[in-house]
Design a protein around this motif. Structure first.
Motif, PDB file in Angstrom:
ATOM      1  N   LEU A  18      -3.931  -8.984   5.427  1.00  0.00           N
ATOM      2  CA  LEU A  18      -2.659  -8.064   5.378  1.00  0.00           C
ATOM      3  C   LEU A  18      -1.987  -9.030   5.621  1.00  0.00           C
ATOM      4  O   LEU A  18      -1.678 -10.184   6.870  1.00  0.00           O
ATOM      5  CB  LEU A  18      -2.843  -6.539   6.464  1.00  0.00           C
ATOM      6  N   LEU A  19      -0.333  -8.855   4.905  1.00  0.00           N
ATOM      7  CA  LEU A  19       0.197 -10.253   5.561  1.00  0.00           C
ATOM      8  C   LEU A  19       1.460  -8.971   6.654  1.00  0.00           C
ATOM      9  O   LEU A  19       1.267  -8.403   7.305  1.00  0.00           O
ATOM     10  CB  LEU A  19       1.370  -9.617   4.323  1.00  0.00           C
ATOM     11  N   PRO A  20       1.936 -10.111   7.735  1.00  0.00           N
ATOM     12  CA  PRO A  20       2.599  -9.534   8.575  1.00  0.00           C
ATOM     13  C   PRO A  20       3.390  -8.534   8.960  1.00  0.00           C
ATOM     14  O   PRO A  20       4.210  -8.513   8.082  1.00  0.00           O
ATOM     15  CB  PRO A  20       3.640 -10.464   9.147  1.00  0.00           C
ATOM     16  N   ARG A  21       3.376  -7.124   9.817  1.00  0.00           N
ATOM     17  CA  ARG A  21       4.195  -6.262  10.234  1.00  0.00           C
ATOM     18  C   ARG A  21       5.671  -6.555  10.602  1.00  0.00           C
ATOM     19  O   ARG A  21       5.260  -6.718  12.306  1.00  0.00           O
ATOM     20  CB  ARG A  21       3.582  -5.246  10.746  1.00  0.00           C
ATOM     21  N   ARG A  22       6.254  -5.461   9.905  1.00  0.00           N
ATOM     22  CA  ARG A  22       7.504  -5.837  10.559  1.00  0.00           C
ATOM     23  C   ARG A  22       8.359  -4.861  11.946  1.00  0.00           C
ATOM     24  O   ARG A  22       8.705  -4.925  12.941  1.00  0.00           O
ATOM     25  CB  ARG A  22       8.924  -5.679   9.436  1.00  0.00           C
ATOM     26  N   SER A  23       7.074  -3.845  11.145  1.00  0.00           N
ATOM     27  CA  SER A  23       7.236  -2.418  12.513  1.00  0.00           C
ATOM     28  C   SER A  23       6.046  -1.377  11.741  1.00  0.00           C
ATOM     29  O   SER A  23       5.578  -1.682  10.557  1.00  0.00           O
ATOM     30  CB  SER A  23       7.971  -1.278  11.909  1.00  0.00           C
ATOM     31  N   ILE A  81       1.019  -1.118  -0.267  1.00  0.00           N
ATOM     32  CA  ILE A  81      -0.212  -0.190   0.068  1.00  0.00           C
ATOM     33  C   ILE A  81       0.962   0.862  -0.005  1.00  0.00           C
ATOM     34  O   ILE A  81       1.824   1.342   1.268  1.00  0.00           O
ATOM     35  CB  ILE A  81      -1.132   0.446   2.069  1.00  0.00           C
ATOM     36  N   ILE A  82       0.721   1.988  -1.011  1.00  0.00           N
ATOM     37  CA  ILE A  82       1.191   3.421  -1.567  1.00  0.00           C
ATOM     38  C   ILE A  82       1.090   4.744  -1.079  1.00  0.00           C
ATOM     39  O   ILE A  82       0.977   5.671  -0.379  1.00  0.00           O
ATOM     40  CB  ILE A  82       1.941   3.339  -2.493  1.00  0.00           C
ATOM     41  N   LYS A  83      -0.827   4.599  -0.386  1.00  0.00           N
ATOM     42  CA  LYS A  83      -1.339   5.441  -0.287  1.00  0.00           C
ATOM     43  C   LYS A  83      -2.880   5.386   0.101  1.00  0.00           C
ATOM     44  O   LYS A  83      -3.623   4.053  -0.630  1.00  0.00           O
ATOM     45  CB  LYS A  83      -1.159   6.889  -1.417  1.00  0.00           C
ATOM     46  N   ALA A 117       1.987   7.431  10.778  1.00  0.00           N
ATOM     47  CA  ALA A 117       0.589   6.326  10.865  1.00  0.00           C
ATOM     48  C   ALA A 117       1.319   5.501   9.468  1.00  0.00           C
ATOM     49  O   ALA A 117       1.409   5.927   8.410  1.00  0.00           O
ATOM     50  CB  ALA A 117      -0.130   5.917  11.525  1.00  0.00           C
ATOM     51  N   VAL A 118       2.690   4.470   9.723  1.00  0.00           N
ATOM     52  CA  VAL A 118       3.041   3.983   8.328  1.00  0.00           C
ATOM     53  C   VAL A 118       3.203   2.401   9.237  1.00  0.00           C
ATOM     54  O   VAL A 118       4.049   2.360  10.468  1.00  0.00           O
ATOM     55  CB  VAL A 118       3.915   4.825   8.066  1.00  0.00           C
ATOM     56  N   PRO A 140      -5.944  -1.175   7.605  1.00  0.00           N
ATOM     57  CA  PRO A 140      -4.405  -1.364   6.447  1.00  0.00           C
ATOM     58  C   PRO A 140      -3.715   0.362   6.418  1.00  0.00           C
ATOM     59  O   PRO A 140      -4.904   1.249   7.123  1.00  0.00           O
ATOM     60  CB  PRO A 140      -5.279  -1.055   4.728  1.00  0.00           C
ATOM     61  N   LEU A 141      -2.532   0.449   6.525  1.00  0.00           N
ATOM     62  CA  LEU A 141      -1.396   1.421   6.893  1.00  0.00           C
ATOM     63  C   LEU A 141      -0.632   1.279   5.552  1.00  0.00           C
ATOM     64  O   LEU A 141      -1.162   1.043   4.939  1.00  0.00           O
ATOM     65  CB  LEU A 141      -0.566   0.759   8.407  1.00  0.00           C
ATOM     66  N   VAL A 142      -0.148   3.191   5.104  1.00  0.00           N
ATOM     67  CA  VAL A 142       0.709   2.969   3.860  1.00  0.00           C
ATOM     68  C   VAL A 142       1.607   2.212   4.359  1.00  0.00           C
ATOM     69  O   VAL A 142       2.460   2.556   5.922  1.00  0.00           O
ATOM     70  CB  VAL A 142       0.735   4.101   3.943  1.00  0.00           C
ATOM     71  N   GLY A 143       2.458   1.611   3.647  1.00  0.00           N
ATOM     72  CA  GLY A 143       3.632   0.738   3.975  1.00  0.00           C
ATOM     73  C   GLY A 143       3.116  -0.996   4.236  1.00  0.00           C
ATOM     74  O   GLY A 143       3.832  -1.562   3.944  1.00  0.00           O
ATOM     75  N   ASP A 144       1.831  -1.076   4.220  1.00  0.00           N
ATOM     76  CA  ASP A 144       1.675  -2.457   4.186  1.00  0.00           C
ATOM     77  C   ASP A 144       1.872  -3.869   3.578  1.00  0.00           C
ATOM     78  O   ASP A 144       1.628  -2.991   2.444  1.00  0.00           O
ATOM     79  CB  ASP A 144      -0.402  -3.065   4.822  1.00  0.00           C
ATOM     80  N   ASP A 145       2.256  -4.787   3.911  1.00  0.00           N
ATOM     81  CA  ASP A 145       2.276  -5.510   2.262  1.00  0.00           C
ATOM     82  C   ASP A 145       0.923  -6.467   2.831  1.00  0.00           C
ATOM     83  O   ASP A 145       0.647  -7.084   3.106  1.00  0.00           O
ATOM     84  CB  ASP A 145       3.530  -6.121   2.605  1.00  0.00           C
TER      85      ASP A 145
END
Length: 292
Positions: free
Chosen positions: A61-66, A5-7, A72-73, A38-43
């Protein structure tokens, strides 16, 4: 299909997929039911609804690294803090606030002083002396001449980087050098949602390639120090650490205490008076807040 997600704006999520193809997606209702946003930056995993119109659904949503609080990203690897060497003169109080905020969120920082083409060696020496130990890397660039841009690209490679800094320092020019199609992508998204480019202050990722992204954030003019006590402030000034063993008192704040290793290093020119002065300003701000 997977993407990033870029925007996110007006209920739409714009997903960057392999080869730089961007799909306009809605998120499935299951996210609201599960309390996930969902957040910007989410895979993400997505399904294509209309390949010609580049429309789809975000399915998972795939697991977040951070995950950062401000901005909020998700899945950011580092911060790029951009200030001008001059025109405008750097606001060092604001710069330190940025560095503290990123360190609070365990995010490595790169400091970029732009407009090197109008700077002299003395100005650069002062900045290097003050901020050489304040971040993981410090570099000088010129968006006008291209000086330092290749080095900057190398620091960003294979990472997702959030950019921060006040208006007028050349962030947009640097973004355009790093990713010439950024303006074009923004324009395409604006057409889809029926808004002009400058009517929103939402954060946005730009894909330099399939595994390198930069995130532009709105220009800041002020920044509150959040969730920090005055006694913790010294921990955000890494150049103090090597001298604190020489302080007489455990828990020395390096302000008014006698026999202070940090103040001794300051008097010997081992610590920047510029940085120490900002530390004192921020300490007083935090101390005064406790009165109310």
């Amino acid at each position: 299909m997977q993407g990033k997600i870029i925007k996110g704006i007006a209920g739409f999520y714009y997903v960057y997929t392999e080869g730089g193809v961007i799909y306009s997606c809605r998120a499935k209702g299951i996210f609201r039911k599960d309390g996930k946003k969902p957040l910007v930056g989410d895979d993400v995993e997505m399904s294509v609804l209309d390949d010609e119109a580049k429309e789809g659904n975000v399915d998972a949503l795939l697991p977040r690294r951070s995950e950062l609080i401000r901005p909020a990203v998700a899945n950011v690897d580092q911060a790029l803090v951009i200030f001008a060497i001059s025109r405008p003169e750097p606001n060092f109080n604001l710069l330190d606030r940025f560095l503290i905020m990123m360190r609070q969120q365990d995010l490595p920082s790169v400091i970029c002083f732009n407009k090197e083409d109008i700077a002299n060696d003395d100005e650069k020496d002062i900045l290097t002396d003050a901020y050489g130990l304040a971040a993981e890397r410090l570099l000088f660039t010129s968006a006008k001449t291209g000086e330092g841009i290749d080095e900057l690209k190398g620091l960003l490679d294979h990472k997702t980087t959030v950019m921060a800094g006040p208006s007028g320092v050349g962030k947009s020019s640097i973004t355009n050098l790093l990713h010439p199609n950024a303006g074009m992508e923004t324009g395409d998204i604006s057409k889809k949602i029926g808004r002009g480019r400058h009517t929103t202050r939402h954060s946005e990722l730009f894909g330099i390639n399939d595994d390198t992204f930069i995130m532009d954030t709105p220009g800041f003019s002020s920044l509150d120090l959040f969730e920090i006590e005055k006694e913790e402030l010294r921990d955000y000034y890494p150049e103090f650490a090597q001298y604190e063993a020489e302080c007489r008192f455990q828990g020395c704040m390096h302000i008014a205490e006698p026999v202070c290793g940090v103040k001794q290093a300051l008097s010997e020119g081992k610590i920047s008076r510029l940085r120490y002065g900002i530390y004192c300003q921020l300490y007083e701000e935090l101390r005064s807040k406790r009165k109310y």
